[in-house]
Design a protein around this motif. Structure first.
Motif: not given
Length: 108
Positions: A53, A55-56, A60, A78, A86, A89-90, A93, A98
């Motif tokens: 979280d 890192r996300i 951003k 990140c 990445f 996970q992005f 969440r 991205p």
């Protein structure tokens, strides 16, 4: 505990690739168990999910600041070991990729 965690975040240590809970706890000068318990009780998260979280959120920021950066570059900056993880996970969440997320302000 909160102060140690805030200092850890401000230092950017959480962006180090392959960081373990043991390394994070040592950096914060607390026990691994104390960190684990705090995250579970105060944040309702495991160390891994908390770290992702953080890192996300950083991703951003970077996506908006560096529109010319590739997802690979953002992922590495990140602390993610690879672009695919990445992006997965992005999406999990944030609910979008991205690339689409970073363009949301310019498309509206």
């Amino acid at each position: 505990m909160e102060s140690a965690i805030n200092q850890f975040i401000e230092s950017g240590y959480y962006l180090k690739q392959s960081i373990t809970i043991q390394e994070a706890a040592q950096e914060m000068r607390i026990s691994r168990q104390a960190l684990r318990e705090y995250l579970q009780e105060a944040k309702g998260q495991t160390f891994s999910n908390w770290l992702i979280d953080l890192r996300i959120e950083k991703a951003k920021e970077l996506l908006l600041e560096h529109l010319d950066w590739s997802n690979e570059t953002v992922a590495r900056a990140c602390g993610f070991n690879n672009r695919t993880y990445f992006q997965t996970q992005f999406f999990a969440r944030v609910g979008t990729t991205p690339s689409k997320w970073s363009k949301r302000d310019t498309d509206e």
